[in-house]
Design a protein around this motif. Sequence first.
Motif: not given
Length: 51
Positions: A32-51
């Motif tokens: 479960r922890l690995r799946k959470i990490a995979d999801t985070h890596n796939a959907t994470a955005q940098t701060a620059e991308a959010l501004t």
Amino acid sequence: MPVRRERADEIDKLAARTPGPLSRRLRANADRLRKIADTHNATAQTAEALT
């Protein structure tokens, strides 16, 4: 998130030394922890991308 992956590895090592049903629960938690990490890596955005 390396922290989650590292914790998953620690849990897997513990599960290897633990008998039966508890071992299965530990491995499921690590998965479960690995799946959470995979999801985070796939959907994470940098701060620059959010501004």
